[in-house]
Scaffold this motif. Sequence first.
Motif, PDB file in Angstrom:
ATOM      1  N   LYS A   1     -38.478  20.080 -25.897  1.00  0.00           N
ATOM      2  CA  LYS A   1     -39.246  21.141 -26.578  1.00  0.00           C
ATOM      3  C   LYS A   1     -40.178  20.563 -27.655  1.00  0.00           C
ATOM      4  O   LYS A   1     -41.360  20.894 -27.693  1.00  0.00           O
ATOM      5  CB  LYS A   1     -38.300  22.167 -27.231  1.00  0.00           C
ATOM      6  CG  LYS A   1     -37.319  22.814 -26.277  1.00  0.00           C
ATOM      7  CD  LYS A   1     -36.460  23.852 -26.976  1.00  0.00           C
ATOM      8  CE  LYS A   1     -35.552  23.284 -28.054  1.00  0.00           C
ATOM      9  NZ  LYS A   1     -34.519  22.364 -27.542  1.00  0.00           N
ATOM     10  N   SER A   2     -39.614  19.726 -28.517  1.00  0.00           N
ATOM     11  CA  SER A   2     -40.430  19.173 -29.607  1.00  0.00           C
ATOM     12  C   SER A   2     -41.514  18.254 -29.055  1.00  0.00           C
ATOM     13  O   SER A   2     -42.650  18.256 -29.543  1.00  0.00           O
ATOM     14  CB  SER A   2     -39.559  18.392 -30.593  1.00  0.00           C
ATOM     15  OG  SER A   2     -38.663  19.269 -31.237  1.00  0.00           O
ATOM     16  N   THR A   3     -41.161  17.484 -28.036  1.00  0.00           N
ATOM     17  CA  THR A   3     -42.152  16.596 -27.410  1.00  0.00           C
ATOM     18  C   THR A   3     -43.312  17.433 -26.870  1.00  0.00           C
ATOM     19  O   THR A   3     -44.478  17.101 -27.094  1.00  0.00           O
ATOM     20  CB  THR A   3     -41.502  15.786 -26.265  1.00  0.00           C
ATOM     21  OG1 THR A   3     -40.348  15.120 -26.776  1.00  0.00           O
ATOM     22  CG2 THR A   3     -42.460  14.760 -25.702  1.00  0.00           C
TER      23      THR A   3
ATOM     24  N   ALA B   1     -45.079  26.013 -34.316  1.00  0.00           N
ATOM     25  CA  ALA B   1     -43.921  26.017 -35.206  1.00  0.00           C
ATOM     26  C   ALA B   1     -42.715  25.473 -34.445  1.00  0.00           C
ATOM     27  O   ALA B   1     -42.369  25.985 -33.379  1.00  0.00           O
ATOM     28  CB  ALA B   1     -43.660  27.431 -35.709  1.00  0.00           C
ATOM     29  N   ASP B   2     -42.104  24.410 -34.979  1.00  0.00           N
ATOM     30  CA  ASP B   2     -40.933  23.808 -34.338  1.00  0.00           C
ATOM     31  C   ASP B   2     -39.676  24.248 -35.072  1.00  0.00           C
ATOM     32  O   ASP B   2     -39.413  23.793 -36.175  1.00  0.00           O
ATOM     33  CB  ASP B   2     -41.058  22.280 -34.344  1.00  0.00           C
ATOM     34  CG  ASP B   2     -40.055  21.641 -33.388  1.00  0.00           C
ATOM     35  OD1 ASP B   2     -39.163  22.353 -32.867  1.00  0.00           O
ATOM     36  OD2 ASP B   2     -40.157  20.415 -33.160  1.00  0.00           O
ATOM     37  N   GLU B   3     -38.943  25.160 -34.486  1.00  0.00           N
ATOM     38  CA  GLU B   3     -37.728  25.721 -35.076  1.00  0.00           C
ATOM     39  C   GLU B   3     -37.934  26.132 -36.535  1.00  0.00           C
ATOM     40  O   GLU B   3     -37.210  25.674 -37.423  1.00  0.00           O
ATOM     41  CB  GLU B   3     -36.577  24.705 -34.984  1.00  0.00           C
ATOM     42  CG  GLU B   3     -36.447  24.114 -33.588  1.00  0.00           C
ATOM     43  CD  GLU B   3     -35.057  24.205 -33.000  1.00  0.00           C
ATOM     44  OE1 GLU B   3     -34.257  25.023 -33.484  1.00  0.00           O
ATOM     45  OE2 GLU B   3     -34.795  23.469 -32.039  1.00  0.00           O
ATOM     46  N   PRO B   4     -38.913  26.993 -36.794  1.00  0.00           N
ATOM     47  CA  PRO B   4     -39.231  27.345 -38.183  1.00  0.00           C
ATOM     48  C   PRO B   4     -38.092  28.091 -38.880  1.00  0.00           C
ATOM     49  O   PRO B   4     -38.063  28.140 -40.102  1.00  0.00           O
ATOM     50  CB  PRO B   4     -40.466  28.247 -38.054  1.00  0.00           C
ATOM     51  CG  PRO B   4     -40.366  28.824 -36.692  1.00  0.00           C
ATOM     52  CD  PRO B   4     -39.766  27.740 -35.844  1.00  0.00           C
TER      53      PRO B   4
HETATM   54 MG    MG Z   1     -36.638  19.554 -31.168  1.00  0.00          MG
END
Ligand code: MG
Length: 262
Positions: free
Chosen positions: A47-49, A168-171
């Motif tokens: 996901k983050s990638t 937004a990454d896991e805000p």
């Molecule tokens: Mg991640």
Amino acid sequence: MAGIIRTEGLRKVYAVGKERVVALNNISIEVEKGEFCCIVGQSGSGKSTLLNQLAGLEKPTRGKVIIGGHELSAMNENELARFRQAHLGFIFQSYNLLPTMTAAENVALPLMFKGVDKRTRIRRARQELKTMGLLGRAGHLPTEMSGGQQQRVGIARAFVTRPKIIFADEPTGNLDSATSKQVLHRMLTLSKEEGITFVMVTHEPSLAACADRIITILDGKVQSDVVQAEDVKQKARDALMADSKTDTPAEPVAARPAAAPA
Ligand code: MG
Ligand code: ADP
């Protein structure tokens, strides 16, 4: 109509010692303008990638990322930096506020990079904080605010330049459930009012259920890509608002602590 965000055969391979980790494998997705899109999936699924690729923060091993007709994957570092500054906003899990700056100064910072004069910067930062129900905290340092308040400052900072897209990454990853709902409520409202496209990574099914589109990643591949029916997402949003309402205190406009808490 082509989506504002598109990827074609996106692949990302990391070299870890002698090992190769295929973090993303042949991802082709499209996000429409104004959509609120959630990326979900297990930890380590990529996901983050994916988000970092979409935001032009990392180069793909293969494939393309195209935003508003511009191919990010073909830009050099300078071009990318300028493109990000002009069109993209970011909200981080750990807020990433500068600790020595007040809430208003943090929110005003992206405007400085755009060459906006100081008075206008502070005025617009205060406007943004007001929208987030935080005008009373404008002069506070990050350490003088709760996690939820700091994240709302983070959102105000992302919105102040009116970017076309916010990533937004896991805000809400560091927030309790009531505060998470309140923060998502703010993001949804601002996205609908301003027509900003949102791409948000989240672990929380109840938050993802509010999205226009839900992309599920599994082992670096798209497992599913679902555009939610109007009534389905509206039901989830109604539940979110009902839950977050009781938790939204009116901000005392003039309140300022006598001294900073230790
Ligand atoms: Mg991640
Ligand atoms: P998620 O955000 O879904 O938890 P990530 O995108 O962070 O997953 O990671 C996907 C895979 O890529 C994982 O196996 C992770 O260990 C690996 N990975 C991510 N970033 C790097 C990196 N900078 N170097 C090496 N491997 C990485």
